[in-house]
Design an enzyme around this catalytic site. Structure first.
Site, PDB file in Angstrom:
ATOM      1  N   SER A  67     -34.700 -62.106 -68.399  1.00  0.00           N
ATOM      2  CA  SER A  67     -34.926 -62.819 -67.142  1.00  0.00           C
ATOM      3  C   SER A  67     -36.172 -62.349 -66.389  1.00  0.00           C
ATOM      4  O   SER A  67     -37.271 -62.447 -66.891  1.00  0.00           O
ATOM      5  CB  SER A  67     -33.658 -62.692 -66.292  1.00  0.00           C
ATOM      6  N   ASP A 279     -38.207 -67.979 -62.313  1.00  0.00           N
ATOM      7  CA  ASP A 279     -38.227 -66.607 -62.818  1.00  0.00           C
ATOM      8  C   ASP A 279     -38.438 -66.662 -64.328  1.00  0.00           C
ATOM      9  O   ASP A 279     -38.646 -67.730 -64.903  1.00  0.00           O
ATOM     10  CB  ASP A 279     -36.956 -65.841 -62.431  1.00  0.00           C
ATOM     11  N   GLU A 373     -27.538 -67.926 -54.496  1.00  0.00           N
ATOM     12  CA  GLU A 373     -27.858 -66.605 -53.981  1.00  0.00           C
ATOM     13  C   GLU A 373     -29.201 -66.743 -53.288  1.00  0.00           C
ATOM     14  O   GLU A 373     -30.003 -67.621 -53.628  1.00  0.00           O
ATOM     15  CB  GLU A 373     -27.954 -65.591 -55.129  1.00  0.00           C
ATOM     16  N   ALA A 374     -29.480 -65.860 -52.335  1.00  0.00           N
ATOM     17  CA  ALA A 374     -30.746 -65.929 -51.608  1.00  0.00           C
ATOM     18  C   ALA A 374     -31.939 -65.877 -52.577  1.00  0.00           C
ATOM     19  O   ALA A 374     -32.993 -66.452 -52.321  1.00  0.00           O
ATOM     20  CB  ALA A 374     -30.823 -64.797 -50.593  1.00  0.00           C
ATOM     21  N   ASN A 375     -31.754 -65.232 -53.748  1.00  0.00           N
ATOM     22  CA  ASN A 375     -32.852 -65.104 -54.719  1.00  0.00           C
ATOM     23  C   ASN A 375     -33.198 -66.412 -55.449  1.00  0.00           C
ATOM     24  O   ASN A 375     -34.113 -66.453 -56.262  1.00  0.00           O
ATOM     25  CB  ASN A 375     -32.534 -64.009 -55.751  1.00  0.00           C
ATOM     26  N   PRO A 502     -23.059 -50.265 -52.478  1.00  0.00           N
ATOM     27  CA  PRO A 502     -23.634 -49.465 -53.559  1.00  0.00           C
ATOM     28  C   PRO A 502     -24.355 -50.371 -54.557  1.00  0.00           C
ATOM     29  O   PRO A 502     -23.916 -51.494 -54.807  1.00  0.00           O
ATOM     30  CB  PRO A 502     -22.410 -48.811 -54.210  1.00  0.00           C
ATOM     31  N   GLY A 504     -25.455 -51.805 -58.166  1.00  0.00           N
ATOM     32  CA  GLY A 504     -24.664 -51.921 -59.388  1.00  0.00           C
ATOM     33  C   GLY A 504     -25.254 -51.130 -60.535  1.00  0.00           C
ATOM     34  O   GLY A 504     -24.615 -50.942 -61.563  1.00  0.00           O
ATOM     35  N   THR A 505     -26.504 -50.652 -60.353  1.00  0.00           N
ATOM     36  CA  THR A 505     -27.202 -50.078 -61.508  1.00  0.00           C
ATOM     37  C   THR A 505     -27.691 -48.647 -61.318  1.00  0.00           C
ATOM     38  O   THR A 505     -27.875 -47.928 -62.273  1.00  0.00           O
ATOM     39  CB  THR A 505     -28.428 -50.946 -61.858  1.00  0.00           C
TER      40      THR A 505
END
Length: 547
Positions: A67, A279, A373-375, A502, A504-505
């Site tokens: 991606s 993207d 999503e905002a993205n 938190p 995720g990565t």
């Protein structure tokens, strides 16, 4: 019997050895890391997809892409029969299989077969696709090797966007009801619907038909070029960052534009012109323009969801249909968008945890669920009942008024949307059609509501697991005292809102804050970061104020 099936796997797996000790986890976006570490993963995902196909007695997809990650990375995700993401249990199997050392691979495979009671004599069929990364060719071959080792049938679609492969899988498993499982079938379905929608917007000038697309130097650029002949001048696209010279996702693409809040490199942008960015695998899109003062304006996922929702609500009212429409957001959605949707549009807004699968799942609860999503990753889901009601009205020969016209527009709208997953090409056509029908410029769209100034920060902590959240990640349950502190800080600022979650990565805590001015949003974000640093075990230097 069991052993015969696995002998070939054993033989082949030595050609795709796992680096000892390497641990990877199947996350929201599948596996993603440096391409050099992925060969064994690809082979094993070929195996797992074959087992999943035997279990579901349906075609499964495997997409090789990372991606919006940098060029040197790659990744892989599995696609379930209706074009959706694979289930949590199978995400677990993917992680197990990926991390089994070479000598334990067969045990791990047998474990899945037994747990899921899979009939190994069942036929399996896998669709494979890949993006334009230099590592994708050999990695997708490793997937095909895995499928073959377990006697599965495969079809290699070669270069496709992620949403196109989701579409192919859904077409195949609905026996063509969703569409035809070919590239031509995809373009025809979407472009025919686009023509149906825009033919009512007859007074469009050439300027209004023109759109600049930043292809992120990835697969999206290639596919938009392929689609152009199907568009027949109803939309005139200039493609920038088409991959001929630039590097994938480098200073371009939807993620860069959204995070940096500026236009991509390699795009000549004129005041008032319409621009959008995809993207790297074309499942996200954001729009933007430059005003006469050369000021940059971003229209992100929240703005896109609002535009689509407004348009659909109008059509549903015109058609006189009793359908419940909702917008699904995450805590990152700008407070202004939420307020506008609830107070002005009077639609239900549902907030879920971050991650597309949570949004998709929540959108299924409504007749029509719009999620972004905002993205810029998102789509619209229509329930079976809603689709049938719309179709019935559109085909009712006794009705000839506004209601019928609205129903026919709704039908074409459903056809232009890729309901399996967020799809930059499909979303672009939908947005272009809505702007044409409404005769709207980007400036007018942008003016629907004004975003509250906001700031996102990261705080390094020794262990991100000390932070636990509730209420769709909007409130922190632990560590003790953190939420009370945030509540007190938020009260100091007009239209203040802040939350922490938190990552995720990595071992960081993400802080989001918004307020009436940029200065206040920055100050609130900083104060909340300090609270996180002090109460949640921050490491390194104390966060410094932004100003």
């Amino acid at each position: 019997m069991m052993t015969a099936h696995f002998e070939e796997v054993l033989k082949q797996s030595h050609l795709h050895p796992k680096p000892a000790g390497l641990i990877l986890e199947y996350g929201t976006s599948g596996f993603r890391t440096n391409a050099k570490q992925l060969d064994h993963i690809m082979f094993r995902m070929g195996l797992l997809a074959t087992l999943r196909s035997k279990k579901t007695k349906a075609t499964i997809g495997v997409m090789v892409t990372a991606s919006h990650n940098p060029e040197e990375d790659n990744g892989v995700k599995l696609i379930d029969p209706m074009g959706e993401m694979v289930t949590p249990a199978w995400e677990g199997y993917a992680t197990q299989l990926a991390n089994s050392e070479q000598e334990d691979l067969l045990t791990a495979l047998k474990d899945v077969t037994e747990k899921e009671a899979i009939d190994m004599s069942q036929e399996a069929r896998i669709f494979v696709g890949k993006d334009t990364r230099s590592s994708s060719a050999s990695l997708s071959q490793s997937v095909l090797d895995g499928v073959k080792a377990l006697d599965g049938q495969s079809k290699d679609y070669g270069l496709v966007t992620t949403p196109q492969l989701h579409y192919m899988v859904c077409c195949q498993n609905t026996q063509g009801k969703y569409g035809e499982a070919t590239m031509d079938g995809y373009y025809s379905k979407l472009c025919t619907a686009f023509h149906q929608l825009t033919k009512h917007a007859s007074n469009r000038t050439d300027d209004q038909k023109h759109l600049c697309v930043d292809g992120a130097n990835g697969i999206g650029a290639l596919k938009v070029q392929e689609m152009e002949s199907h568009l027949k001048k109803h939309l005139q696209i200039s493609i920038f960052n088409d991959g001929s010279k630039g590097k994938l996702n480098f200073q371009c693409g939807a993620d860069f534009v959204k995070v940096q809040q500026k236009p991509p490199a390699g795009l000549e942008i004129n005041p008032g012109g319409r621009c959008c960015s995809f993207d790297g695998d074309a499942d996200r899109i954001v729009y933007y323009y430059i005003d006469s003062q050369r000021c940059f304006h971003l229209l992100d996922g929240d703005k896109i969801a609002t535009l689509i929702c407004t348009y659909l609500k109008q059509l549903i009212n015109q058609a006189g249909l009793d359908l419940k429409i909702a917008v699904v957001q995450t805590a990152y959605a700008n407070g202004s968008s939420t307020r506008y949707l609830e107070d002005t549009m009077k639609v239900t807004v549902k907030c879920t945890k971050t991650g597309v699968k949570h949004l998709h799942h929540a959108a299924l609860e409504f007749d029509i669920g719009v999620y972004f999503e905002a993205n810029g990753h998102g789509t619209v889901l229509f329930s079976k009942a809603a689709e049938e009601m719309i179709q019935k009205l559109a085909e009712d020969s006794s009705i000839k008024d506004e209601r019928k016209k609205a129903a026919i527009l709704l039908q074409s709208t459903i056809t232009v949307i890729n309901q399996t997953v967020g799809d930059a090409i499909s979303d672009m056509l939908l947005i272009e059609a809505i702007l044409a029908i409404k005769g709207m410029t980007l400036q007018q769209w942008d003016a629907i509501y004004s975003d509250l100034p906001n700031r996102q920060l990261k705080v390094k902590v020794s262990d991100r697991r000390v932070i636990d959240t509730t209420d769709a990640e909007r409130r922190a349950v632990s560590p003790a005292g953190l939420q009370d502190t945030i509540d007190t800080l938020v009260k100091k600022y007009k239209q203040g809102r802040s939350f922490v979650r938190p990552s995720g990565t990595e071992d960081v805590v993400r802080v989001y804050a918004e307020a009436d001015t940029q200065e206040n949003a920055d100050a609130l974000a900083h104060e909340v970061s300090l609270a996180v640093y002090r109460l949640a075990g921050g490491v390194g230097d104390e966060p410094k104020p932004l100003h």
